[in-house]
Structure formats: C-alpha cells, structure tokens
Motif scaffolding. Structure first.
Motif: not given
Length: 340
Positions: A80, A90-93, A147, A151, A242, A246, A269
């Motif tokens: 991140m 990146d909101l999908s981690v 992202t 998610l 990223s 993950c 996230e």
C-alpha cells in the motif's frame, strides 16, 4: 601563522559532505524526526501496556502474538505504501486477501500440498493486482473506483467459493508453521517473512530506479512522463506489487488461522492506509516511507492488543484509530503548508 581565509560571499565552494562530518553529526543529520516521534509513541504504548496489564502484556507469548498479528497487515501495508507514494490508492487489499485465502484452501488446491497453496495465494493476489493495474493505467479509471469495484467483486467471489463456510487446512507443513515448535530463536516464521518483505520494500523504494520512478510519478505524473518515465507501465507494476503483497499476506493468514474464510482481511484496506499515513506517506503522493509504515502498523496492533487485554470494546478501538488518522492528516497538511 597564516589564518585560513573564509570563502567570499557568493562563492561556489561546496560544504563538506556528510561523510566528512563527525559520526554523531552524521547520525543526527540523517535522523528522521517523524520516525523518532513514532518510536516515542510506540514506546509510550508499551509502557502503558506494561502498567495496565504488566503480567499479561509483557509476557513473551503476548509480544509474539502482537508481532505475528502485525506481520499479516504489515505485508499488505508495504504494498500500500508504494501505491500511495505513486499518488494512487487501493481499497481492494482486504478483499484480495480474502479471495486469495479461500481460493488457496479449497479441497482441489490442497491436493497439491504446501506449494500448491502458496502458489495459488500469490497467483490470485497478483491476478487481482493485474486487473486493478490494467483498469487504472490503461483503462483510465480512477483508482478509487477501480479498486472499489475489485473490493466488491473479490468479496462476492470469495463468498461464492466458500458458500459462507470456513475451509479448514489439512496440510501438516502449513499447520506446523503456526506452532511454537517452528519458532526460530523465539521468533515466529511469520515475523521473519514480514521482516524480509520490509527490507526488500525499503531497498526497492530507496535504493532502486523503480523506487525513484514511483516517487516521481506521485510527485508530478506529467513531469515524470516528460522525463521519459512510462507512467502507465509504472502504475501497472505498482498494483501488481500490491497484489503480490496481498497474496503473501493471505498465505501468512492461512498459517495463522489454519483456514480460509471469506471474512478474512476485513478492513485491512483502512488499517493499511492508516498505517501508511501516520508513518509519513503523503496521501497526495510523492513521498513514502517503509520504516514509518511499519511503525504505524506496530502502533495500531499494539493499541488493539492493549484494548483487548483491558476488555475495552472494539468500537472504542475504532474511535481511537480514527482520531489518530485525523491527527496524522492534519499534521501532514500543516507540514506541507509550512514548507510551501
């Protein structure tokens, strides 16, 4: 005796480099005030934990637990940090961690043993990062939207794969890594992996052309493009990185929990972004620090542990984290304004 003559005003004579200064002045010149401040906060939290619950908090098992829990979110935070440094998000981690963990723990995947689970977790993470990178770098989508879509999609797919059930790992090699017998000099294997990822991340960001390009893209993407940097390709690589982090984090979580669940990585996230921000990485891009991000992770994990030991409710923990994030952003804005 001839006295040394000072260089005239406007002289181009250079100041001696730091290497020619005394050792203590060199260390002082390189000291990062923010890093020292974060270390001070971490030490203060350790003192508070030692005062409120001395027998429990300072117990070796508890400290090992704190480091182990920090390792999973810490690996995600390293990736991140690179993304935010480039000016992205990146909101999908968290959802990628969940999808990677459940895909890697299906019955079909477990038939391939240890290597199959590790390979699948990393492959799914990188695959999701590839989709994010293509949508953002070459599809022209805003990182927030791309992202966010990932998610929702990854969470939905993880739920579909598990049907809402927990997938138990049956591979002995993985289960043993979570036991105390596998600790090396009292250090859990997950912590060692986290340390390796941190060191590699620090070297890439601070000692390679890739790191300099990341900072340049975050500082001014147009200027970076004019300087010959392929901005789109750089952004693609960053989201691949990223996704890789993950995937690694998902594998560590599988070791830690011995299972795969669609709820894994919940709010990762937010924790990763928060840790990077309080560590000194600018939300607007152009500056990032792996060391600060790691300290941010340790601070948040320690806070959570202290709250749990003192039987404080989780909503209080979230309020405390929110207050820390707001304070960190305000400090960033004030620092940026004073340096302008």
């Amino acid at each position: 005796m001839t006295q040394p003559v000072s260089p005239p005003r406007g002289s181009t004579e250079k100041v001696p480099p730091t290497s020619e200064l005394p050792a203590w002045r060199t260390l002082a010149a390189r000291a990062d005030v923010r890093t020292l401040s974060l270390l001070g906060v971490l030490v203060a939290l350790i003192v508070i934990g030692g005062i409120t619950k001395p027998d429990e908090f300072l117990d070796t098992r508890n400290l090992q637990l704190v480091l182990t829990q920090a390792s999973v979110i810490g690996v995600v935070t390293v990736g991140m940090t690179f993304v935010i440094t480039s000016g992205g998000i990146d909101l999908s981690v968290g959802a990628i961690v969940a999808l990677s963990s459940v895909w890697a723990t299906t019955v079909a995947t477990q038939e391939y043993g240890f290597a199959g689970i590790l390979f699948t977790a990393v492959l799914v993470g990188v695959g999701c990062g590839l989709v994010n990178g293509l949508l953002i770098a070459y599809g022209g989508m805003v990182p927030f939207i791309a992202t966010l879509a990932m998610l929702a999609s990854a969470r939905g797919l993880a739920l579909q794969i598990t049907d809402g059930k927990t997938q138990i790992v049956t591979i002995d090699g993985i289960l043993k890594l979570g036991e105390r017998d596998s600790y090396i000099l009292g250090i859990p294997p997950l912590v060692l992996v986290f340390a390796v990822v941190t060191i590699i991340g620090w070297l890439i960001l601070n000692r390679t052309t890739f790191g300099r390009r990341t900072v340049a893209v975050g500082g001014n993407a147009e200027a970076a493009r004019l300087a010959g940097i392929d901005v789109r390709r750089q952004r693609l690589y960053l989201y691949l990185l990223s996704g890789l982090c993950c995937g690694i984090a998902a594998f560590l979580l599988i070791i830690l929990s011995g299972s795969g669940q669609n709820t894994n990585g919940n709010l990762y996230e937010l924790d990763a972004i928060a840790a990077a921000i309080i560590g000194g990485t600018l939300l607007s891009g152009g500056r990032g620090t792996i060391t600060g991000s790691v300290l941010g992770v340790l601070i948040f994990t320690t806070i959570t542990n202290i709250f749990a030991l003192n039987n404080l409710q989780s909503d209080v923990q979230q309020i405390a984290k929110g207050a820390i994030i707001v304070a960190a952003v305000l400090v960033q804005r004030r620092t940026a304004a004073s340096s302008a």
